[in-house]
Design an enzyme around this catalytic site. Structure first.
Site, PDB file in Angstrom:
ATOM      1  CD  GLN A 197      -2.840  -1.457   0.500  1.00  0.00           C
ATOM      2  OE1 GLN A 197      -3.648  -0.554   0.308  1.00  0.00           O
ATOM      3  NE2 GLN A 197      -2.932  -2.635  -0.107  1.00  0.00           N
ATOM      4  N   GLY A 217     -12.100   2.756   2.854  1.00  0.00           N
ATOM      5  CA  GLY A 217     -11.044   1.889   2.363  1.00  0.00           C
ATOM      6  C   GLY A 217     -10.099   2.569   1.389  1.00  0.00           C
ATOM      7  CG  HIS A 218      -7.242  -0.001  -0.484  1.00  0.00           C
ATOM      8  ND1 HIS A 218      -6.494  -1.106  -0.187  1.00  0.00           N
ATOM      9  CD2 HIS A 218      -8.287  -0.471  -1.207  1.00  0.00           C
ATOM     10  CE1 HIS A 218      -7.046  -2.181  -0.716  1.00  0.00           C
ATOM     11  NE2 HIS A 218      -8.139  -1.817  -1.334  1.00  0.00           N
ATOM     12  CG  ASN A 219      -6.814   2.658  -4.297  1.00  0.00           C
ATOM     13  OD1 ASN A 219      -5.871   3.282  -3.829  1.00  0.00           O
ATOM     14  ND2 ASN A 219      -6.670   1.469  -4.864  1.00  0.00           N
ATOM     15  CB  SER A 240     -11.414   0.940  -5.900  1.00  0.00           C
ATOM     16  OG  SER A 240     -10.040   0.673  -5.704  1.00  0.00           O
TER      17      SER A 240
END
Length: 354
Positions: free
Chosen positions: A216, A257-259, A277
């Site tokens: 990450q 969450g990520h992105n 995402s």
């Protein structure tokens, strides 16, 4: 409520001046010189207080109300006793919010934990960190190597600002917050216990079983005027950035969450989980307890009802609800149909559960 020393009353604002500043019309001009000092609910508002009414459901509370003024719209104004001045506006909720910012400025941001100002000798500030004039750092806070913090920003007790993090001007970073791998704009408020910039949740199947962690290496970008509630977590991106748009307000206990990319001026209520995402447009409102599937898109201006599960894309401007989330009219029709079927089943059983 007995005397509240946490948020003492204002020294006093002329009612006429308050009306001008919140964009309301004072119907009784003879009351313009009365002083307003605090906000209060209708049922216990007294002299010096201002309150507001949005619904006729509050009319019984007027029996015990002796407020200096009531903020309301034209439909409600006829209910207000002649002894209480009316601040008339088409947007009473907004007007009351503005009144609160004027009368209780101290309550608009998390309070100071100590009487010290400046950088506390009990804080650790790395020698390579750069703090503009006017930054305040409370005891037990840690400012990492190469971090940059703008003037007027306050870092509260026990907060941890990681290496290379950049924080703009006039921000409030509350007690126990940790910030890593992040760029934060101006006038941002982050409430206690929030975690920003930690690893996103990503794993791949191992060649011989188990799981391998996916690196990450992205960042978190938080734009100006964002407010983030207590114990919310925002993961950094995998390779791209996680972005929170300007003016967005996020409640307590939200997981991002990520992105994930969240647009400008969104409202996200507590216990929402947004998987990696996902793309959220501008002005989106998401009710409490909603789950948003990864790689989905919610268009600008959409509204998601509380406790819904967003499994696929939501078009701009639509109102969705249910699990899986679907257009609100379809969701309500499905709920009505299920209730009808349940009632018919009970009748067939003679009202007895089996």
């Amino acid at each position: 409520m007995e005397k509240n020393w946490f948020f003492p009353p204002h020294d006093g604002i002329r009612l006429g001046d308050l009306a001008d500043q919140i964009g309301a019309e004072l119907l009784d001009a003879t009351a313009a010189d009365r002083a307003v000092r605090a906000v209060a609910p209708v049922y216990r508002a007294k002299a010096g207080d201002v309150c507001y009414m949005l619904s006729r459901k509050s009319r019984e509370e007027l029996q015990t109300c002796s407020a200096t003024a009531i903020i309301c719209d034209k439909a409600i104004s006829s209910l207000v006793p002649d002894t209480i001045p009316v601040l008339l506006t088409a947007k009473p909720h907004t007007a009351f919010a503005l009144a609160g910012t004027l009368l209780h400025e101290r309550a608009m941001r998390p309070s100071y934990n100590t009487s010290e100002r400046g950088v506390s000798p009990g804080a650790f500030v790395d020698s390579t960190a750069r703090l503009e004039a006017g930054v305040e750092v409370e005891p037990m806070a840690v400012i990492g190597a190469g971090a940059e913090i703008g003037s007027g920003t306050r870092i509260a007790a026990g907060a941890m600002i990681g290496p290379g993090v950049r924080i703009g001007r006039d921000c409030t970073i509350s007690a126990g917050v940790s910030i890593l791998c992040a760029l934060i704009g101006n006038n941002v408020i982050i409430h206690p216990g929030t975690r920003i910039g930690q690893d996103g949740f990503g794993y791949a199947p191992g060649p011989t079983g188990g799981m391998i962690k996916i690196v990450q290496v992205g960042r978190v970008i938080i734009q100006d005027h964002v407010e983030i509630g207590a114990n919310t977590t925002i993961d950094r991106g995998t390779m791209d950035d996680t972005v929170i748009g300007e003016g967005t307000k996020i409640d307590n206990l939200v997981q991002i969450g990520h992105n994930v990319r969240i647009g400008r001026y969104c409202g996200i209520v507590s216990q929402v989980g947004i998987a990696g995402s996902a793309q959220i447009g501008d002005g989106v409102m998401i009710g409490g307890g909603v789950g948003v599937n990864g790689h989905t898109s919610i268009g600008s201006g959409a509204q998601i009802a509380a406790m819904s599960g967003v499994a696929s894309d939501v078009p701009a401007g639509e109102r969705y609800g249910g699990i899986p989330a679907r257009p609100m009219r379809d969701f309500l029709r499905d709920v009505a149909e299920m209730a009808l079927r349940s009632s018919e089943r009970q009748k067939k059983k003679g009202g007895k559960d089996e």
